[in-house]
Design a protein around this motif. Sequence first.
Motif, PDB file in Angstrom:
ATOM      1  N   ILE A 104      -1.582 -10.008   9.070  1.00  0.00           N
ATOM      2  CA  ILE A 104      -2.489  -8.630   8.828  1.00  0.00           C
ATOM      3  C   ILE A 104      -3.772  -8.966   8.208  1.00  0.00           C
ATOM      4  CG2 ILE A 104      -0.528  -7.039   9.570  1.00  0.00           C
ATOM      5  CD1 ILE A 104      -0.309  -6.583   6.296  1.00  0.00           C
ATOM      6  N   GLN A 105      -4.945  -8.445   8.545  1.00  0.00           N
ATOM      7  CA  GLN A 105      -6.028  -8.484   7.896  1.00  0.00           C
ATOM      8  C   GLN A 105      -6.624  -6.819   7.689  1.00  0.00           C
ATOM      9  OE1 GLN A 105      -7.528 -11.373   6.997  1.00  0.00           O
ATOM     10  NE2 GLN A 105      -5.903 -12.398   8.346  1.00  0.00           N
ATOM     11  N   PRO A 106      -6.138  -6.550   6.303  1.00  0.00           N
ATOM     12  CA  PRO A 106      -6.328  -5.015   6.061  1.00  0.00           C
ATOM     13  C   PRO A 106      -7.841  -4.911   5.922  1.00  0.00           C
ATOM     14  CG  PRO A 106      -5.880  -6.550   4.122  1.00  0.00           C
ATOM     15  CD  PRO A 106      -5.586  -7.311   5.312  1.00  0.00           C
ATOM     16  N   THR A 107      -8.154  -3.617   6.397  1.00  0.00           N
ATOM     17  CA  THR A 107      -9.499  -3.034   6.370  1.00  0.00           C
ATOM     18  C   THR A 107      -9.911  -2.020   5.330  1.00  0.00           C
ATOM     19  OG1 THR A 107      -8.798  -1.383   8.128  1.00  0.00           O
ATOM     20  CG2 THR A 107      -9.892  -3.687   8.852  1.00  0.00           C
ATOM     21  N   THR A 108      -8.685  -1.628   4.460  1.00  0.00           N
ATOM     22  CA  THR A 108      -8.930  -0.512   3.503  1.00  0.00           C
ATOM     23  C   THR A 108      -8.078  -0.755   2.195  1.00  0.00           C
ATOM     24  OG1 THR A 108      -6.871   0.575   4.121  1.00  0.00           O
ATOM     25  CG2 THR A 108      -8.875   1.304   5.244  1.00  0.00           C
ATOM     26  N   GLY A 109      -8.470  -0.281   1.100  1.00  0.00           N
ATOM     27  CA  GLY A 109      -7.737  -0.761  -0.054  1.00  0.00           C
ATOM     28  C   GLY A 109      -6.191  -0.567   0.026  1.00  0.00           C
ATOM     29  N   THR A 110      -5.736   0.681   0.726  1.00  0.00           N
ATOM     30  CA  THR A 110      -4.221   0.893   1.002  1.00  0.00           C
ATOM     31  C   THR A 110      -3.711  -0.104   1.515  1.00  0.00           C
ATOM     32  OG1 THR A 110      -4.807   3.138   0.495  1.00  0.00           O
ATOM     33  CG2 THR A 110      -2.483   2.451   1.408  1.00  0.00           C
ATOM     34  N   ALA A 111      -4.118  -0.573   2.708  1.00  0.00           N
ATOM     35  CA  ALA A 111      -3.570  -1.578   3.453  1.00  0.00           C
ATOM     36  C   ALA A 111      -3.641  -3.113   2.886  1.00  0.00           C
ATOM     37  CB  ALA A 111      -4.441  -1.826   4.923  1.00  0.00           C
ATOM     38  N   ASN A 112      -4.448  -3.351   2.117  1.00  0.00           N
ATOM     39  CA  ASN A 112      -4.464  -4.494   1.213  1.00  0.00           C
ATOM     40  C   ASN A 112      -3.600  -4.617   0.339  1.00  0.00           C
ATOM     41  OD1 ASN A 112      -6.068  -7.000   0.483  1.00  0.00           O
ATOM     42  ND2 ASN A 112      -6.015  -6.042  -1.292  1.00  0.00           N
ATOM     43  N   LYS A 113      -3.121  -3.407  -0.405  1.00  0.00           N
ATOM     44  CA  LYS A 113      -2.042  -3.333  -1.491  1.00  0.00           C
ATOM     45  C   LYS A 113      -0.781  -3.431  -0.520  1.00  0.00           C
ATOM     46  CE  LYS A 113      -4.575  -0.243  -4.907  1.00  0.00           C
ATOM     47  NZ  LYS A 113      -4.546   1.156  -5.269  1.00  0.00           N
ATOM     48  N   LEU A 163      15.269 -10.087 -12.808  1.00  0.00           N
ATOM     49  CA  LEU A 163      15.212  -8.606 -12.828  1.00  0.00           C
ATOM     50  C   LEU A 163      14.276  -8.058 -13.323  1.00  0.00           C
ATOM     51  CD1 LEU A 163      18.976  -7.923 -14.000  1.00  0.00           C
ATOM     52  CD2 LEU A 163      18.139  -7.420 -11.637  1.00  0.00           C
ATOM     53  N   THR A 164      13.407  -8.719 -14.146  1.00  0.00           N
ATOM     54  CA  THR A 164      12.334  -8.330 -14.742  1.00  0.00           C
ATOM     55  C   THR A 164      10.936  -8.462 -13.785  1.00  0.00           C
ATOM     56  OG1 THR A 164      12.760  -9.008 -16.945  1.00  0.00           O
ATOM     57  CG2 THR A 164      10.426  -8.831 -16.626  1.00  0.00           C
ATOM     58  N   TRP A 165      11.096  -9.528 -12.984  1.00  0.00           N
ATOM     59  CA  TRP A 165      10.086  -9.776 -11.896  1.00  0.00           C
ATOM     60  C   TRP A 165      10.205  -8.782 -10.938  1.00  0.00           C
ATOM     61  CZ3 TRP A 165      10.617 -14.665  -8.119  1.00  0.00           C
ATOM     62  CH2 TRP A 165       9.348 -14.458  -7.226  1.00  0.00           C
ATOM     63  N   VAL A 166      11.367  -8.388 -10.366  1.00  0.00           N
ATOM     64  CA  VAL A 166      11.558  -7.331  -9.394  1.00  0.00           C
ATOM     65  C   VAL A 166      11.491  -5.977  -9.858  1.00  0.00           C
ATOM     66  CG1 VAL A 166      13.416  -6.522  -7.902  1.00  0.00           C
ATOM     67  CG2 VAL A 166      13.578  -8.807  -8.428  1.00  0.00           C
ATOM     68  N   ILE A 167      11.704  -5.582 -11.182  1.00  0.00           N
ATOM     69  CA  ILE A 167      11.252  -4.475 -11.559  1.00  0.00           C
ATOM     70  C   ILE A 167       9.758  -4.314 -11.778  1.00  0.00           C
ATOM     71  CG2 ILE A 167      11.362  -2.854 -13.568  1.00  0.00           C
ATOM     72  CD1 ILE A 167      14.345  -4.092 -13.947  1.00  0.00           C
ATOM     73  N   PHE A 168       9.203  -5.160 -12.269  1.00  0.00           N
ATOM     74  CA  PHE A 168       7.695  -5.245 -12.371  1.00  0.00           C
ATOM     75  C   PHE A 168       6.870  -5.256 -11.160  1.00  0.00           C
ATOM     76  CE2 PHE A 168       3.438  -7.738 -12.360  1.00  0.00           C
ATOM     77  CZ  PHE A 168       2.851  -6.729 -13.329  1.00  0.00           C
ATOM     78  N   HIS A 169       7.458  -5.845 -10.151  1.00  0.00           N
ATOM     79  CA  HIS A 169       6.689  -5.645  -8.744  1.00  0.00           C
ATOM     80  C   HIS A 169       6.838  -4.137  -8.086  1.00  0.00           C
ATOM     81  CE1 HIS A 169       5.550  -7.168  -4.892  1.00  0.00           C
ATOM     82  NE2 HIS A 169       6.532  -6.368  -4.333  1.00  0.00           N
ATOM     83  N   ILE A 170       8.243  -3.569  -8.409  1.00  0.00           N
ATOM     84  CA  ILE A 170       8.375  -2.036  -8.029  1.00  0.00           C
ATOM     85  C   ILE A 170       7.392  -1.463  -8.648  1.00  0.00           C
ATOM     86  CG2 ILE A 170       9.853  -0.486  -7.887  1.00  0.00           C
ATOM     87  CD1 ILE A 170      12.191  -2.804  -7.045  1.00  0.00           C
ATOM     88  N   ILE A 171       6.983  -1.472  -9.981  1.00  0.00           N
ATOM     89  CA  ILE A 171       6.592  -0.534 -10.655  1.00  0.00           C
ATOM     90  C   ILE A 171       5.121  -0.846 -10.206  1.00  0.00           C
ATOM     91  CG2 ILE A 171       5.703  -0.053 -12.977  1.00  0.00           C
ATOM     92  CD1 ILE A 171       8.402  -0.845 -14.050  1.00  0.00           C
ATOM     93  N   TYR A 172       4.501  -1.802 -10.351  1.00  0.00           N
ATOM     94  CA  TYR A 172       3.315  -2.200  -9.952  1.00  0.00           C
ATOM     95  C   TYR A 172       3.064  -1.563  -8.584  1.00  0.00           C
ATOM     96  CZ  TYR A 172      -1.381  -4.748  -9.591  1.00  0.00           C
ATOM     97  OH  TYR A 172      -2.425  -4.942  -9.481  1.00  0.00           O
ATOM     98  N   TYR A 173       3.967  -1.777  -7.626  1.00  0.00           N
ATOM     99  CA  TYR A 173       3.479  -1.191  -6.127  1.00  0.00           C
ATOM    100  C   TYR A 173       4.174   0.125  -5.983  1.00  0.00           C
ATOM    101  CZ  TYR A 173       1.015  -5.724  -5.468  1.00  0.00           C
ATOM    102  OH  TYR A 173       0.382  -6.559  -5.241  1.00  0.00           O
ATOM    103  N   ARG A 174       4.572   0.877  -7.207  1.00  0.00           N
ATOM    104  CA  ARG A 174       5.070   2.030  -6.987  1.00  0.00           C
ATOM    105  C   ARG A 174       4.588   3.011  -5.977  1.00  0.00           C
ATOM    106  NH1 ARG A 174       2.743   1.525 -11.684  1.00  0.00           N
ATOM    107  NH2 ARG A 174       1.512   3.650 -12.342  1.00  0.00           N
ATOM    108  N   ASN A 175       3.408   3.310  -5.826  1.00  0.00           N
ATOM    109  CA  ASN A 175       2.660   4.167  -5.036  1.00  0.00           C
ATOM    110  C   ASN A 175       2.691   3.701  -3.467  1.00  0.00           C
ATOM    111  OD1 ASN A 175       1.562   5.701  -7.211  1.00  0.00           O
ATOM    112  ND2 ASN A 175      -0.173   4.586  -7.596  1.00  0.00           N
ATOM    113  N   ILE A 176       2.793   2.627  -3.343  1.00  0.00           N
ATOM    114  CA  ILE A 176       3.138   1.807  -1.794  1.00  0.00           C
ATOM    115  C   ILE A 176       4.537   2.225  -1.729  1.00  0.00           C
ATOM    116  CG2 ILE A 176       2.943   0.104  -0.450  1.00  0.00           C
ATOM    117  CD1 ILE A 176       0.285   1.024  -1.140  1.00  0.00           C
ATOM    118  N   ILE A 177       5.358   1.816  -2.475  1.00  0.00           N
ATOM    119  CA  ILE A 177       7.016   1.695  -2.071  1.00  0.00           C
ATOM    120  C   ILE A 177       7.298   3.070  -1.922  1.00  0.00           C
ATOM    121  CG2 ILE A 177       9.090   1.484  -3.073  1.00  0.00           C
ATOM    122  CD1 ILE A 177       7.998  -1.343  -4.258  1.00  0.00           C
TER     123      ILE A 177
END
Length: 232
Positions: A86-95, A139-153
């Motif tokens: 995919i080639q995102p065209t918006t900031g949300t799609a890029n996230k 676990l820290t890696w997974v939790i950090f990933h979820i927190i960082y992208y919480r708005n997306i998830i």
Amino acid sequence: MKLYFPVSNLKKIFLNKTLVSLVIFYLPFLIILLVSSWQNQIPVPVLTRDIFASAKVPVYTGFISNLGILTWCCSAVVCLFTFFLIQPTTGTANKIKNCLGGFGLISAWMMLDDFLMLHEKVIPFRLGFPEKGVILITLTWVIFHIIYYRNIIFKRTYFLLLGLAFLFFGSSLIIDQFLEIDDIGYGSNLYFILEDGSKLMGIATWCFYLCRVCYQQIVGFKNLNYPVDHLK
């Protein structure tokens, strides 16, 4: 009858993008083969032969574990393929794209961890780093990933599936870390079904969740009438 093969045709063959891509794709496999042949620590047949032939065990040995590894692989491939496609065209799609890429890397690590028993055998015994430390870092890696992208998830995906996956993973981890085999009975089928079965169901749910998100992103990328950030 004379056959002519112009130099220009030869250049076209060697400069063909598909051929170049194939050579690049070959490189890691060739490196592994060369290193395997040059090293003297491990007999080459041990590295090349099928594990069932070498160990002389039934072909169904570790079937549940291998099924989990294949499912991790599926999650990693689907996420990383979508990330590069995919080639995102918006900031949300890029996230969303970066979020999927991160999930792909996590899945790839979990696949290698299960396949090579990294946190159980390799890292503790070869590198001297404790098993629980590896689990904590993961676990820290997974939790950090979820927190960082919480708005997306939590706003743009059906996150309850991810929560169900973590419920299965947590059950397996608790059984593995805090419940001994003797608590249920040594060699009890119930113990292994509870631990390994919960883990397998967690991997399956994780894979389903990510495949669903990736599918919807690819559909959105191919169909301009489909909103790329509408994932529920």
